[in-house]
Write a protein that holds these residues in place. Structure first.
Motif, mmCIF file in Angstrom:
data_model
loop_
_atom_site.group_PDB
_atom_site.id
_atom_site.type_symbol
_atom_site.label_atom_id
_atom_site.label_comp_id
_atom_site.label_asym_id
_atom_site.label_seq_id
_atom_site.Cartn_x
_atom_site.Cartn_y
_atom_site.Cartn_z
ATOM 1 N N ALA A 197 0.821 -1.211 0.000
ATOM 2 C CA ALA A 197 0.000 0.000 0.000
ATOM 3 C C ALA A 197 0.853 1.259 0.000
ATOM 4 C CB ALA A 197 -0.916 -0.001 1.225
ATOM 5 N N GLU A 198 2.002 1.234 0.724
ATOM 6 C CA GLU A 198 2.775 2.477 0.833
ATOM 7 C C GLU A 198 4.282 2.253 0.885
ATOM 8 O OE1 GLU A 198 1.603 4.505 4.444
ATOM 9 O OE2 GLU A 198 2.358 2.912 5.727
ATOM 10 N N HIS A 199 4.746 1.035 1.058
ATOM 11 C CA HIS A 199 6.190 0.827 1.211
ATOM 12 C C HIS A 199 6.898 0.574 -0.110
ATOM 13 C CE1 HIS A 199 5.536 -0.448 5.673
ATOM 14 N NE2 HIS A 199 5.504 0.848 5.503
ATOM 15 N N GLY A 200 6.170 0.162 -1.133
ATOM 16 C CA GLY A 200 6.784 -0.114 -2.424
ATOM 17 C C GLY A 200 7.151 -1.578 -2.593
ATOM 18 N N ILE A 201 7.969 -1.844 -3.610
ATOM 19 C CA ILE A 201 8.273 -3.220 -4.002
ATOM 20 C C ILE A 201 9.736 -3.568 -3.716
ATOM 21 C CG2 ILE A 201 8.390 -4.800 -6.004
ATOM 22 C CD1 ILE A 201 5.517 -4.057 -5.044
ATOM 23 N N GLY A 202 10.656 -2.661 -4.095
ATOM 24 C CA GLY A 202 12.077 -2.881 -3.836
ATOM 25 C C GLY A 202 12.538 -4.232 -4.318
ATOM 26 N N GLN A 203 13.333 -4.927 -3.484
ATOM 27 C CA GLN A 203 13.727 -6.296 -3.852
ATOM 28 C C GLN A 203 12.879 -7.328 -3.113
ATOM 29 O OE1 GLN A 203 17.747 -7.406 -2.401
ATOM 30 N NE2 GLN A 203 18.043 -5.244 -1.956
ATOM 31 N N SER A 204 12.361 -6.963 -1.930
ATOM 32 C CA SER A 204 11.716 -8.004 -1.122
ATOM 33 C C SER A 204 10.365 -8.438 -1.705
ATOM 34 C CB SER A 204 11.542 -7.543 0.315
ATOM 35 O OG SER A 204 10.589 -6.525 0.405
ATOM 36 N N MET A 205 9.699 -7.534 -2.435
ATOM 37 C CA MET A 205 8.348 -7.852 -2.909
ATOM 38 C C MET A 205 8.332 -8.120 -4.411
ATOM 39 S SD MET A 205 6.319 -7.440 -0.266
ATOM 40 C CE MET A 205 4.737 -6.973 -0.929
ATOM 41 N N ARG A 206 9.511 -8.161 -5.032
ATOM 42 C CA ARG A 206 9.552 -8.203 -6.495
ATOM 43 C C ARG A 206 8.876 -9.450 -7.067
ATOM 44 N NH1 ARG A 206 15.065 -8.918 -9.060
ATOM 45 N NH2 ARG A 206 14.248 -11.042 -9.055
ATOM 46 N N ALA B 175 6.693 -11.377 -5.580
ATOM 47 C CA ALA B 175 5.262 -11.347 -5.246
ATOM 48 C C ALA B 175 4.521 -10.416 -6.203
ATOM 49 C CB ALA B 175 5.077 -10.885 -3.805
ATOM 50 N N LEU B 176 5.202 -9.343 -6.642
ATOM 51 C CA LEU B 176 4.556 -8.378 -7.542
ATOM 52 C C LEU B 176 4.132 -9.044 -8.844
ATOM 53 C CD1 LEU B 176 3.954 -5.272 -8.113
ATOM 54 C CD2 LEU B 176 6.027 -5.360 -9.485
ATOM 55 N N ALA B 177 5.025 -9.832 -9.405
ATOM 56 C CA ALA B 177 4.731 -10.462 -10.694
ATOM 57 C C ALA B 177 3.457 -11.303 -10.584
ATOM 58 C CB ALA B 177 5.915 -11.307 -11.137
ATOM 59 N N ALA B 178 3.317 -12.012 -9.459
ATOM 60 C CA ALA B 178 2.124 -12.846 -9.280
ATOM 61 C C ALA B 178 0.887 -11.974 -9.075
ATOM 62 C CB ALA B 178 2.327 -13.769 -8.081
ATOM 63 N N PHE B 179 1.056 -10.849 -8.388
ATOM 64 C CA PHE B 179 -0.079 -9.965 -8.086
ATOM 65 C C PHE B 179 -0.590 -9.268 -9.345
ATOM 66 C CE2 PHE B 179 -1.402 -5.571 -6.850
ATOM 67 C CZ PHE B 179 -2.598 -5.916 -6.244
ATOM 68 N N LYS B 180 0.314 -8.746 -10.148
ATOM 69 C CA LYS B 180 -0.093 -7.934 -11.296
ATOM 70 C C LYS B 180 -0.622 -8.781 -12.446
ATOM 71 C CE LYS B 180 1.327 -3.578 -10.406
ATOM 72 N NZ LYS B 180 0.424 -2.437 -10.328
ATOM 73 N N GLY B 181 -0.033 -9.936 -12.649
ATOM 74 C CA GLY B 181 -0.432 -10.742 -13.806
ATOM 75 C C GLY B 181 0.331 -10.313 -15.047
ATOM 76 N N PRO B 182 0.270 -11.162 -16.124
ATOM 77 C CA PRO B 182 1.148 -10.952 -17.281
ATOM 78 C C PRO B 182 0.911 -9.647 -18.043
ATOM 79 C CG PRO B 182 -0.245 -12.915 -17.547
ATOM 80 C CD PRO B 182 -0.483 -12.400 -16.172
ATOM 81 N N ALA B 183 -0.330 -9.209 -18.190
ATOM 82 C CA ALA B 183 -0.570 -8.009 -19.008
ATOM 83 C C ALA B 183 0.054 -6.774 -18.357
ATOM 84 C CB ALA B 183 -2.077 -7.810 -19.202
ATOM 85 N N GLU B 184 -0.208 -6.590 -17.059
ATOM 86 C CA GLU B 184 0.351 -5.417 -16.375
ATOM 87 C C GLU B 184 1.868 -5.499 -16.290
ATOM 88 O OE1 GLU B 184 -1.594 -3.224 -12.801
ATOM 89 O OE2 GLU B 184 -2.596 -5.151 -12.937
ATOM 90 N N VAL C 136 11.773 -3.666 -8.258
ATOM 91 C CA VAL C 136 10.417 -3.529 -8.813
ATOM 92 C C VAL C 136 10.168 -4.557 -9.926
ATOM 93 C CG1 VAL C 136 8.625 -2.021 -9.735
ATOM 94 C CG2 VAL C 136 10.399 -1.089 -8.241
ATOM 95 N N VAL C 137 10.846 -4.370 -11.074
ATOM 96 C CA VAL C 137 10.688 -5.360 -12.150
ATOM 97 C C VAL C 137 12.010 -6.103 -12.300
ATOM 98 C CG1 VAL C 137 8.871 -4.240 -13.476
ATOM 99 C CG2 VAL C 137 11.221 -3.545 -13.827
ATOM 100 N N ALA C 138 11.934 -7.395 -12.593
ATOM 101 C CA ALA C 138 13.145 -8.203 -12.694
ATOM 102 C C ALA C 138 13.952 -7.773 -13.911
ATOM 103 C CB ALA C 138 12.767 -9.672 -12.813
ATOM 104 N N ALA C 139 15.282 -7.798 -13.763
ATOM 105 C CA ALA C 139 16.140 -7.495 -14.910
ATOM 106 C C ALA C 139 16.038 -8.647 -15.894
ATOM 107 C CB ALA C 139 17.578 -7.335 -14.439
ATOM 108 N N ASP C 140 15.964 -8.331 -17.149
ATOM 109 C CA ASP C 140 15.947 -9.372 -18.167
ATOM 110 C C ASP C 140 17.077 -9.059 -19.138
ATOM 111 O OD1 ASP C 140 13.412 -10.804 -20.344
ATOM 112 O OD2 ASP C 140 15.585 -10.993 -20.324
#
Ligand code: FAD
Length: 482
Positions: free
Chosen positions: A429-438, A440-449, A471-475
């Motif tokens: 909600a307010e802390h962001g994604i950083g490395q710890s939530m990265r 989990a973010l991919a699963a939360f947002k889904g492929p389109a987002e 935030v987003v994984a390096a590719d």
């Protein structure tokens, strides 16, 4: 170019005194305040102004060097800490600390990114105005960091998160261009609102060097109350009544569970129970208005008396002095310290629609118990924002156990996040994604987002050098423009 040569060129740009390489000097910048994340870097750089930031960003582009911006290093998701390859430069913004100007007619303030939040609040006060963001870390966190994480805090209910407080930004883009978007405009309907991409981007799209912020009138009437409640449902009822009667004057509505309050009282010297009645939940409320003489204390007391009569409220105290109000606030601001002293902390930053809070807390508490029956659960949060920090506290003895703590934490957090998502909520909600939530973010947002976010990242930062891995994984296959 070797790492040594990159550092040498940084010295030419900044002067040797502002290029830290000695491990004793760099150590505080390479670990977060909780000691959860540790990294390595070629050097820690301390530029003096936006031009020097731009020169360093160009150096990184030319040499393929990753760059990790760092503000006050108070973040909780590891966003400001480099990885452990030792290839990155850490860019510390604290010398960009000038207040560039105040506009009392337009109610705005232009500050550099390295100003602490407390310094910005003080500059607003000096101009007879209010900068309303307030966090427990305000003495150390910087405006650049609060913008990069789209920070929230205890006054979001009335004034919104950082996204609502920024009028304009100055940003060094990943190619070294200095973008002057410091427009002090309340209205600007000229296509894509680029500033919003940098707010909450956690340094992955560019380096914020300055911001123009909104100012507000200073409150002249204030009432602070501490309320004991039989349930979270009654907390929501009280909150709805306060909003229904006092509207936007309800500036703060912070909820604490009894185990959370007990932890504060046990571990933080100088804290006292404002009420003798012990109940499962408490609400700290603050009502403010820029008009003086509104008798908000009396209005709040009247409203709470109604709640006491109909049984919605078990007990309540309204502060009669500044000192009493400060004592109530100290309970809220001491939560992080108390939890840290209570055991191993697995914190969460979930939000759900406000009406679903009781459901969420019941379900997530049971989910934590199912994973770890030995976890104690405490809860604190911004009830009006739906943002409850549900914290699992594990016994210190687990540090010596064979099971890795990371795995335990992951299982607990996955269970809490699942409950939030099922109730239409968010995992951050307010802390962001950083490395710890990265992940989990991919699963939360889904492929389109996620594909859109990756596309934005590639457009801004084709070499993938700006705070990589956050935030987003390096590719690596897609990191370089074809
Ligand atoms: P850092 O931790 O240094 O960095 C955070 C992120 O921003 C990193 O990804 C970093 O790379 C990036 N960054 C930093 N500066 C820049 C820049 N100039 N340009 C681009 N990117 C940059 N947070 C809340 O939202 N609400 C709360 O109520 C709250 N309470 C807190 C209480 C305590 C006691 C503590 C310790 C923390 C709390 N936080 C809270 C978390 C933290 O204070 C915020 O996330 C804050 O916004 C981080 O600011 P910072 O300057 O310390 O940033």
């Amino acid at each position: 170019m070797s790492g040594m040569e990159v550092v040498e060129r940084a010295r030419t740009i900044l002067g040797s005194a502002h290029v830290l390489v000695d491990p004793a000097d760099t150590a505080p910048f390479l670990a977060d305040w909780r000691g959860r994340y540790r990294g390595a870097a070629l050097a820690v750089l301390r530029p003096a102004d936006a031009a020097q930031v731009a020169a360093i960003v160009r150096l990184c582009g030319e040499t393929g060097t990753p760059l990790v911006p760092q503000g006050g290093n108070t973040g909780v998701v590891g966003g400001a800490i480099p990885d452990n390859t030792g290839r990155s430069l850490v860019l510390c913004l604290s010398r960009l600390n000038r207040i560039r100007g105040v506009d009392p007619i337009g109610d705005s303030l232009t500050v550099e990114a390295g100003c602490t939040l407390a310094a910005v609040q003080a500059a607003a006060e000096e101009a007879g105005r209010l900068f309303p963001m307030s966090l427990g870390s305000e003495g150390s966190c910087q405006i650049g960091g609060t913008i990069a994480t789209n920070a929230g805090g205890t006054a979001v209910l009335r004034y919104g998160p950082m996204r609502d407080l920024v009028l304009g930004l100055e940003v060094v883009l990943p190619d070294g261009t200095l973008w002057n978007g410091l427009r002090a405009l309340r209205k600007d309907n000229t296509g894509y609102a680029l500033k919003h991409l940098f707010i909450g981007a956690e340094g992955t799209l560019g380096i914020v060097t300055a911001a123009t912020l909104k100012l507000f009138p200073r409150p002249q009437s204030v009432a602070t109350g501490f309320i004991a409640l039989p349930s979270l449902e009654s907390a929501l009822q009280v909150f709805a009544r306060l909003r229904g009667t006092l509207g936007d004057r309800v500036t703060t509505a912070e909820v604490l569970s009894e185990p959370q309050l007990a932890a504060v009282l046990a571990h933080v010297p100088g804290t006292v129970r404002p009420l003798t009645t012990i109940m499962p939940w408490y609400l700290l409320v603050e009502i403010t208005d820029p008009l003086s003489g509104l008798e908000l204390v009396e209005r709040l007391e009247e409203l709470l008396a109604t709640g006491l009569e109909d049984g919605c409220i078990a007990d309540a105290a309204v502060a009669r002095s500044h000192a009493q109000a400060e004592a109530m606030w100290k309970l809220r601001h001491s939560v992080s310290e108390a939890n840290r002293k209570s055991g191993i902390v697995i914190g969460h930053d979930t939000a759900v629609p406000v009406a679903r809070i009781p459901d969420f807390v019941t379900r997530a508490t049971a989910a934590i118990a199912a994973v770890r029956p030995d976890a104690r659960v405490v809860a604190v949060g911004h009830i009006g924002d739906g943002n409850i920090h549900l914290v699992a506290i594990l016994p210190e003895s687990l540090r010596a156990s064979a099971e890795p703590l990371d795995r335990i934490a992951h299982a607990i957090s996955a269970a809490v996040h699942r409950e939030a998502i099922e109730l239409g909520g968010t995992i951050s909600a307010e802390h962001g994604i950083g490395q710890s939530m990265r992940d989990a973010l991919a699963a939360f947002k889904g492929p389109a987002e996620m594909a859109l976010m990756q596309g934005i990242k590639r457009l801004f930062d084709p070499q993938g050098l700006m705070n990589p891995g956050k935030v987003v994984a390096a590719d690596p296959r897609r990191g370089v423009r074809q």
